[in-house]
Enzyme design. Sequence first.
Site, short mmCIF file in Angstrom:
data_model
loop_
_atom_site.label_atom_id
_atom_site.label_comp_id
_atom_site.label_asym_id
_atom_site.label_seq_id
_atom_site.Cartn_x
_atom_site.Cartn_y
_atom_site.Cartn_z
CB SER A 59 -3.42 -59.81 77.85
OG SER A 59 -4.36 -60.38 76.74
CG ASN A 99 -8.98 -54.65 67.79
OD1 ASN A 99 -8.20 -55.20 68.48
ND2 ASN A 99 -8.55 -53.68 67.02
CG HIS A 138 -11.58 -29.53 113.09
ND1 HIS A 138 -11.35 -28.95 112.02
CD2 HIS A 138 -12.98 -29.08 113.16
CE1 HIS A 138 -11.75 -27.96 111.56
NE2 HIS A 138 -13.27 -28.20 112.26
CB SER A 163 3.34 -58.07 118.66
OG SER A 163 4.80 -58.12 118.80
CE LYS A 205 1.60 -53.83 119.36
NZ LYS A 205 1.12 -52.29 119.54
CD GLU A 220 -3.00 -51.39 111.80
OE1 GLU A 220 -3.03 -52.50 112.34
OE2 GLU A 220 -1.81 -50.66 111.70
CE1 TYR A 225 -7.10 -53.11 72.06
CE2 TYR A 225 -5.13 -53.30 70.52
CZ TYR A 225 -5.80 -53.76 71.63
OH TYR A 225 -5.13 -54.43 72.64
CD GLN A 235 -2.46 -57.11 76.20
OE1 GLN A 235 -2.99 -57.92 75.19
NE2 GLN A 235 -1.35 -57.43 76.67
CE LYS A 282 -7.38 -57.96 78.66
NZ LYS A 282 -7.26 -59.09 77.84
N1 ARG Z 1 -5.45 -58.85 74.24
C1 ARG Z 1 -5.68 -57.84 73.87
C2 ARG Z 1 -6.15 -56.79 74.70
O1 ARG Z 1 -6.53 -57.18 76.01
C3 ARG Z 1 -6.94 -57.88 72.72
C4 ARG Z 1 -7.02 -57.13 71.78
C5 ARG Z 1 -5.79 -57.27 70.78
N2 ARG Z 1 -5.90 -56.45 69.43
C6 ARG Z 1 -5.03 -56.25 68.69
N3 ARG Z 1 -5.21 -55.43 67.88
N4 ARG Z 1 -3.66 -56.52 69.08
O2 ARG Z 1 -6.55 -55.62 74.61
#
Ligand code: ARG
Length: 501
Positions: A27, A115, A161, A282, A288, A295, A322, A327, A330
């Site tokens: 991540s 976590n 409408h 355009s 144009k 849009e 968890y 992950q 995000k």
């Molecule tokens: N990069 C992980 C996330 O965004 C962090 C937590 C990772 N925890 C684990 N038990 N692998 O969720």
Amino acid sequence: MKQNKKNLWRGRLSKELKLKTAQFISSLKEDERIVEIDIDVVQAHNLMLYKQEIITRDELAKILAGLEQTRTDWETGELQLDPQQIDIHPIVEKHVIDLYGVEIGGMTHCGKSRNDQVICDVLIYLRTENLKISRQLIDMIDVFLKVASSHTDTVMPGYTHTQHAQSTTIAHYLLSYVDVFLRDLDRLSQLYVRFNKNPLGACAFGGTTFDIDREYTARLLGFEGIIENTIDVVSNRDFAIEYASALAIIAASLSKIADDLVLWSTYEFGMIELPDDLTDTSSAMPQKKNPCPIEMVRGKAGSVFANLNNLLIMLKGIPTGYNKDLQETKPPLWQAIDTVGSCIYIIASAIGGLKVNKDRMLELSCKNHITAIDLAEYFVMHSGVSFRQAHFLVGRLVQTAILQKKELGQLSAEEVGDIAKEVMGCEIKFDAAGYKEATDPKSSITRRDAIGGPAPVEVMRMLADRQAQLGGLKKQLVQRKDKLAAANEFFRQQVEAYRLK
Ligand code: ARG
């Protein structure tokens, strides 16, 4: 302890991840936004560990100094995000270990886990973004109110409408969206309160045997309260769904405004003109003037809904606890935040720079029997018929006007009297002046003066009221920022007081 240059996080395993696999589960890209927050969180946690006598003052001093160094190295580009690492948390820990050795740096993770740490980072990030989006919404509402205040008399056709419905004013139209965005602000404000709470200390799933003080890390990090249940902290992402929903709702409203603007700026409607710096041309057709950014607001709303959907689908299929799938919270959240921020910018700019073709709007408002409902109401009030009878009669008058290629208001008193007699079976009383007035779109607006109506006097009342509401929200925003700044000042003082210099 012999470190053997071994990866200290993988004692259980005898082989490293292949780079491709590491990148697959990484991540790091999303974590770039939370590097500094992560450093803060680890510092706050370690200040607490010292207060609770879990680490020594010397350990704390070095840990804090190591983390400050990590911050500087990140700012100067010295700290590279090693692609072999799968997220930011071990990179920060490793940096402290590299600086002060594993005996010191290896203590930072007591009583926490990635976590709870990642949730802590994300909630802090969202808290800031919440205030930013709220500020943007407030500024956009300011623009809407300003433009509305100079258009309380600018008549425009209103549609249901996509067919002519009733006449209204630009101010009335804009104020309808002011109310929408005020509700969005309220939603964001509730989210702020609900999730400005400390998840740190939940550890991996079930808490820790260290005697931690979660209230203290809450104080240091500016949280007001704690997300108590440790399983709740690590398993749930309802905050993400709620936040993405709030963003999706904003995107949907912006998309509707965009749709209006695109339609109204066509040659056929000709009601508005968009500023040149919000349009494109355009490559082939020199004439144009295309509303491309507007849009795109409509187009990007779809991506925000997809972000929300992405979260819902990811979350529904995992067991409690968890799971690495989490992950994936995000990327869609980050994307929704960025997209909605840009969409607000575009719509605020479009409304701020709008050129209104008043003549065309009035012309369209005088066409297509837009005051038919006013006329029906007139007959109820002055001719002693029920609304349903009046509705039927006006329907017949409209039919006649269409056949004669006239507007309702152009029918003569005799014609109206004859049709009324035919429809009602008896004569009804009405006067020609009253009939004329009832079918005039401008005076129709003035007469619709009940709460929420388009009458300028009522619109001006709403303008003042919304202005005042916005003032309150601006204050609340400043208070929240001040509170965070005060918490941060206390936190920074603690870091300064204890870090090795
Ligand atoms: N990069 C992980 C996330 O965004 C962090 C937590 C990772 N925890 C684990 N038990 N692998 O969720």
